[in-house]
Scaffold this active site. Sequence first.
Site, PDB file in Angstrom:
ATOM      1  N   GLU A 363       0.837  -1.221   0.000  1.00 14.43           N
ATOM      2  CA  GLU A 363       0.000   0.000   0.000  1.00 14.43           C
ATOM      3  C   GLU A 363       0.867   1.265   0.000  1.00 14.43           C
ATOM      4  OE1 GLU A 363      -3.721  -0.071   1.990  1.00 14.43           O
ATOM      5  OE2 GLU A 363      -3.864  -2.253   1.855  1.00 14.43           O
TER       6      GLU A 363
HETATM    7  C1  LIG Z   1       2.703  -9.631   0.420  1.00 16.41           C
HETATM    8  C2  LIG Z   1       2.266  -8.567  -0.534  1.00 16.41           C
HETATM    9  C3  LIG Z   1       0.915  -8.274  -0.655  1.00 16.41           C
HETATM   10  C4  LIG Z   1       0.503  -7.313  -1.573  1.00 16.41           C
HETATM   11  N1  LIG Z   1      -0.841  -7.101  -1.759  1.00 16.41           N
HETATM   12  C5  LIG Z   1      -1.245  -6.316  -2.793  1.00 16.41           C
HETATM   13  C6  LIG Z   1      -2.628  -6.222  -3.150  1.00 16.41           C
HETATM   14  O1  LIG Z   1      -3.503  -6.834  -2.510  1.00 16.41           O
HETATM   15  N2  LIG Z   1      -2.977  -5.476  -4.222  1.00 16.41           N
HETATM   16  C7  LIG Z   1      -2.062  -4.796  -4.963  1.00 16.41           C
HETATM   17  O2  LIG Z   1      -2.450  -4.126  -5.918  1.00 16.41           O
HETATM   18  N3  LIG Z   1      -0.737  -4.846  -4.637  1.00 16.41           N
HETATM   19  C8  LIG Z   1      -0.317  -5.594  -3.582  1.00 16.41           C
HETATM   20  N4  LIG Z   1       1.021  -5.675  -3.266  1.00 16.41           N
HETATM   21  C9  LIG Z   1       1.984  -4.948  -4.083  1.00 16.41           C
HETATM   22  C10 LIG Z   1       2.666  -3.801  -3.334  1.00 16.41           C
HETATM   23  O3  LIG Z   1       1.760  -2.765  -3.135  1.00 16.41           O
HETATM   24  C11 LIG Z   1       3.892  -3.397  -4.147  1.00 16.41           C
HETATM   25  O4  LIG Z   1       4.843  -4.453  -3.988  1.00 16.41           O
HETATM   26  C12 LIG Z   1       4.478  -2.086  -3.706  1.00 16.41           C
HETATM   27  O5  LIG Z   1       3.621  -1.033  -4.046  1.00 16.41           O
HETATM   28  C13 LIG Z   1       5.857  -1.821  -4.317  1.00 16.41           C
HETATM   29  O6  LIG Z   1       5.850  -2.037  -5.693  1.00 16.41           O
HETATM   30  P1  LIG Z   1       6.981  -2.958  -6.360  1.00 16.41           P
HETATM   31  O7  LIG Z   1       7.038  -4.224  -5.610  1.00 16.41           O
HETATM   32  O8  LIG Z   1       6.740  -3.024  -7.817  1.00 16.41           O
HETATM   33  O9  LIG Z   1       8.337  -2.202  -6.070  1.00 16.41           O
HETATM   34  P2  LIG Z   1       8.986  -1.044  -6.993  1.00 16.41           P
HETATM   35  O10 LIG Z   1       7.957  -0.043  -7.330  1.00 16.41           O
HETATM   36  O11 LIG Z   1       9.725  -1.683  -8.094  1.00 16.41           O
HETATM   37  O12 LIG Z   1      10.015  -0.408  -5.966  1.00 16.41           O
HETATM   38  C14 LIG Z   1      11.300  -0.955  -5.697  1.00 16.41           C
HETATM   39  C15 LIG Z   1      12.015  -0.004  -4.763  1.00 16.41           C
HETATM   40  O13 LIG Z   1      12.199   1.271  -5.395  1.00 16.41           O
HETATM   41  C16 LIG Z   1      11.646   2.295  -4.595  1.00 16.41           C
HETATM   42  N5  LIG Z   1      11.076   3.352  -5.442  1.00 16.41           N
HETATM   43  C17 LIG Z   1      10.242   3.199  -6.506  1.00 16.41           C
HETATM   44  N6  LIG Z   1       9.929   4.408  -7.022  1.00 16.41           N
HETATM   45  C18 LIG Z   1      10.555   5.335  -6.260  1.00 16.41           C
HETATM   46  C19 LIG Z   1      10.621   6.751  -6.279  1.00 16.41           C
HETATM   47  N7  LIG Z   1       9.943   7.502  -7.158  1.00 16.41           N
HETATM   48  N8  LIG Z   1      11.388   7.375  -5.352  1.00 16.41           N
HETATM   49  C20 LIG Z   1      12.059   6.647  -4.408  1.00 16.41           C
HETATM   50  N9  LIG Z   1      12.036   5.296  -4.351  1.00 16.41           N
HETATM   51  C21 LIG Z   1      11.289   4.659  -5.245  1.00 16.41           C
HETATM   52  C22 LIG Z   1      10.569   1.602  -3.768  1.00 16.41           C
HETATM   53  O14 LIG Z   1      10.241   2.346  -2.601  1.00 16.41           O
HETATM   54  C23 LIG Z   1      11.238   0.276  -3.473  1.00 16.41           C
HETATM   55  O15 LIG Z   1      12.111   0.430  -2.397  1.00 16.41           O
HETATM   56  C24 LIG Z   1       1.453  -6.605  -2.324  1.00 16.41           C
HETATM   57  C25 LIG Z   1       2.815  -6.882  -2.169  1.00 16.41           C
HETATM   58  C26 LIG Z   1       3.226  -7.860  -1.305  1.00 16.41           C
HETATM   59  C27 LIG Z   1       4.692  -8.175  -1.200  1.00 16.41           C
END
Ligand SMILES: Cc1cc2nc3c(=O)[nH]c(=O)nc-3n(C[C@H](O)[C@H](O)[C@H](O)COP(=O)(O)OP(=O)(O)OC[C@H]3O[C@@H](n4cnc5c(N)ncnc54)[C@H](O)[C@@H]3O)c2cc1C
Length: 380
Positions: A363
């Site tokens: 989230e």
């Molecule tokens: C157990 C689990 C349950 C989940 N449940 C749901 C769900 O029910 N529904 C749903 O839609 N999603 C869900 N998610 C997804 C979750 O919301 C995302 O994993 C999260 O938003 C991060 O996205 P990403 O994994 O693609 O990481 P990325 O966006 O690839 O980020 C990787 C890293 O880069 C950093 N980063 C990215 N952009 C920036 C920026 N502009 N400035 C600084 N740092 C940045 C991030 O903070 C992170 O540290 C779930 C994830 C998990 C692991």
Amino acid sequence: MDFTLSEEQLMIKQAAKDFAQSELLPGVIERDETQTFPNELVQKMGQLGFLGMMVNEKYGGSGLDTLSYVLAMEELSKVDASASVMVSVNNSLVCWGLETYGTEAQKEKYLTRLASGEIIGAFCLSEPEAGSDATSQKTTAIDKGDHYILNGTKNWITNGNRAEVYLVIAQTHVEKGHHGINALIVEKGMEGFEIGPKENKLGIRGSDTHSLLFNDVKVPKENRIGEDGFGFKFAMKTLAGGRIGIAAQALGIAAGAYELALQYSKQRKAFGTEIANHQAIAFKLADMHTKIQAARHLVYQAACDKDAKRDYTLSGAMAKLYASEVAMETAIEAVQVHGGNGYVKDYHVERLMRDAKITQIYEGTSEIQKIVISRSILKD
Ligand SMILES: Cc1cc2nc3c(=O)[nH]c(=O)nc-3n(C[C@H](O)[C@H](O)[C@H](O)COP(=O)(O)OP(=O)(O)OC[C@H]3O[C@@H](n4cnc5c(N)ncnc54)[C@H](O)[C@@H]3O)c2cc1C
């Protein structure tokens, strides 16, 4: 702010605490190990009203305020964060989204069953290439007159297999960017909708997380939430409230770890005295207690902002950012207070430490919360 709790709020907190101790605690270690969560427990949470806490009674909910919801979230999360994420997603993302923006027909068809816990919902925004950057939606919902044709993949979906109803965000008008995104209600069993394998996770292992695959799924137009192009705003508005639930989850994990550490420190002896009498341990407890109380105030503030219909974007993001940091820090220190016992499953703190990490990721990661906070304070 006066955070004195009403009689009703105290009763809800106590009910959640009793349920967590009597129903969630037994078997929590096994559920974590086997990555399972029995349907009977979900049904019990529904019967007790935990799955539709803020939904109006006319739609089968409990009609409670956000503060009551965070009190329950804290108590459930002290014991089982896998249970509380189910509660959080169903309440703050699925039910709230439908109640606030859905049509009367959608509420009657879906919300009533979701709020009573008869069925569970999922919120589907993330994709392999769209996590923090949620505008990069590759899932498409092509307008075919009276229906949409949905294609694409969603990742990391909580309640991925357990859910019956999925709120799916997808791009309809590519040329309009995020103004061309829609939110659609998709039902399990619709032709072309497949559920991918379960993720094998570090923490919240009782919660089922799956990828979802949509292959030419025909979704009736009456299943669109809001006006054409409202989907991205829908997702952002919903997540702003969802963060309060996750902040409360983080608070609960921190408080649970602290309570275990406190208890252990008064029993375990080293060098002829209880370890709590060593200042290094007592100071750890003092830090934990102080930070948890600070986190609690931020969480309550955000909940009260939502209840008072004030803007809660900033307070919700601050609550989630801080409470999730406190959860991680407290859980690590609770393991330290337990020494070797902290490193094994029987004492619960290692699980809380693993569970805490997710609160800094889903989230909106902590980095994204800082973007929300800094934008909010810099805009004036
Ligand atoms: C157990 C689990 C349950 C989940 N449940 C749901 C769900 O029910 N529904 C749903 O839609 N999603 C869900 N998610 C997804 C979750 O919301 C995302 O994993 C999260 O938003 C991060 O996205 P990403 O994994 O693609 O990481 P990325 O966006 O690839 O980020 C990787 C890293 O880069 C950093 N980063 C990215 N952009 C920036 C920026 N502009 N400035 C600084 N740092 C940045 C991030 O903070 C992170 O540290 C779930 C994830 C998990 C692991």
